[in-house]
Design a protein around this motif. Sequence first.
Motif, PDB file in Angstrom:
ATOM      1  N   GLY A  91      -3.345 -15.807   4.016  1.00  0.00           N
ATOM      2  CA  GLY A  91      -2.563 -14.628   3.644  1.00  0.00           C
ATOM      3  C   GLY A  91      -1.604 -14.995   2.529  1.00  0.00           C
ATOM      4  N   TYR A  92      -1.907 -14.542   1.328  1.00  0.00           N
ATOM      5  CA  TYR A  92      -1.114 -14.882   0.130  1.00  0.00           C
ATOM      6  C   TYR A  92      -1.004 -16.401  -0.026  1.00  0.00           C
ATOM      7  N   THR A  93      -2.134 -17.063   0.144  1.00  0.00           N
ATOM      8  CA  THR A  93      -2.199 -18.520   0.078  1.00  0.00           C
ATOM      9  C   THR A  93      -1.770 -19.000  -1.306  1.00  0.00           C
ATOM     10  N   HIS A  94      -0.757 -19.874  -1.327  1.00  0.00           N
ATOM     11  CA  HIS A  94      -0.282 -20.396  -2.613  1.00  0.00           C
ATOM     12  C   HIS A  94       0.333 -21.786  -2.505  1.00  0.00           C
ATOM     13  N   GLN A 154      -4.603 -11.861  -6.916  1.00  0.00           N
ATOM     14  CA  GLN A 154      -3.398 -12.594  -6.525  1.00  0.00           C
ATOM     15  C   GLN A 154      -2.189 -11.664  -6.580  1.00  0.00           C
ATOM     16  N   SER A 155      -2.233 -10.599  -5.786  1.00  0.00           N
ATOM     17  CA  SER A 155      -1.149  -9.611  -5.806  1.00  0.00           C
ATOM     18  C   SER A 155       0.163 -10.167  -5.279  1.00  0.00           C
ATOM     19  N   GLY A 156       0.123 -11.330  -4.628  1.00  0.00           N
ATOM     20  CA  GLY A 156       1.358 -11.973  -4.176  1.00  0.00           C
ATOM     21  C   GLY A 156       2.319 -12.245  -5.320  1.00  0.00           C
ATOM     22  N   GLY A 193       6.119 -10.526  -5.481  1.00  0.00           N
ATOM     23  CA  GLY A 193       7.266 -11.425  -5.460  1.00  0.00           C
ATOM     24  C   GLY A 193       7.178 -12.518  -4.398  1.00  0.00           C
ATOM     25  N   TYR A 194       5.993 -12.750  -3.827  1.00  0.00           N
ATOM     26  CA  TYR A 194       5.830 -13.772  -2.781  1.00  0.00           C
ATOM     27  C   TYR A 194       5.747 -15.179  -3.366  1.00  0.00           C
ATOM     28  N   TYR A 195       5.221 -15.287  -4.578  1.00  0.00           N
ATOM     29  CA  TYR A 195       5.116 -16.584  -5.251  1.00  0.00           C
ATOM     30  C   TYR A 195       4.997 -16.334  -6.749  1.00  0.00           C
ATOM     31  N   SER A 196       5.172 -17.401  -7.508  1.00  0.00           N
ATOM     32  CA  SER A 196       5.171 -17.290  -8.970  1.00  0.00           C
ATOM     33  C   SER A 196       3.801 -17.642  -9.550  1.00  0.00           C
ATOM     34  N   ILE A 197       3.632 -17.303 -10.816  1.00  0.00           N
ATOM     35  CA  ILE A 197       2.417 -17.708 -11.528  1.00  0.00           C
ATOM     36  C   ILE A 197       2.311 -19.226 -11.520  1.00  0.00           C
ATOM     37  N   ARG A 242      -0.737  -5.349  -7.749  1.00  0.00           N
ATOM     38  CA  ARG A 242      -0.868  -4.743  -6.421  1.00  0.00           C
ATOM     39  C   ARG A 242      -1.908  -3.625  -6.498  1.00  0.00           C
ATOM     40  N   PRO A 243      -2.512  -3.266  -5.376  1.00  0.00           N
ATOM     41  CA  PRO A 243      -3.496  -2.169  -5.411  1.00  0.00           C
ATOM     42  C   PRO A 243      -2.941  -0.876  -6.001  1.00  0.00           C
ATOM     43  N   ASP A 244      -1.679  -0.588  -5.750  1.00  0.00           N
ATOM     44  CA  ASP A 244      -1.098   0.671  -6.240  1.00  0.00           C
ATOM     45  C   ASP A 244      -0.837   0.675  -7.751  1.00  0.00           C
ATOM     46  N   GLU A 245      -1.084  -0.434  -8.416  1.00  0.00           N
ATOM     47  CA  GLU A 245      -0.905  -0.492  -9.863  1.00  0.00           C
ATOM     48  C   GLU A 245      -2.157  -0.035 -10.623  1.00  0.00           C
TER      49      GLU A 245
END
Length: 152
Positions: A21-24, A55-57, A61-65, A95-98
Amino acid sequence: MDKLRKAVFVDRDGTLNYDNGYTHKISDLKIYDDIIPVLKDYYDQGYVIIVITNQSGINRGYYSIEDMEAFNTRLAEIFIKHGIKIEEFFYCPHRPDEHCSCRKPETGLIEMAAEKYGIDIKSSIVIGDSESTDGKMASRLGIKFIKVHGYN
């Protein structure tokens, strides 16, 4: 004109590595052992290996590039040790909503990769864990989809 190349467009999380889940985090990186011989076989046949990943995380804002790039670099190093060069990682940070054209199941990332590397999309393959994203993307392009480890 040079001959177009064939590619394996492979998903990252849930296909190459376990998806937490949002693996980074590099500390969470665990490779699926059974994907190595599959990619090695295609690589040895002359296919270009390109990772196509949502990579919608990043935009959540869950992680950086930079976090994602460090994870991808480590992932590529592991595959190189198995004789498989990952040519490049193409990612969608949205994100999907984008509603962008690069988020799977849209085909934008594959189209960008094909343009950059001179790839014949119709002779290429998608490998992924999700029918609803990877499979649908392959279907939109009219190319073969191989499902691994997946769901839906």
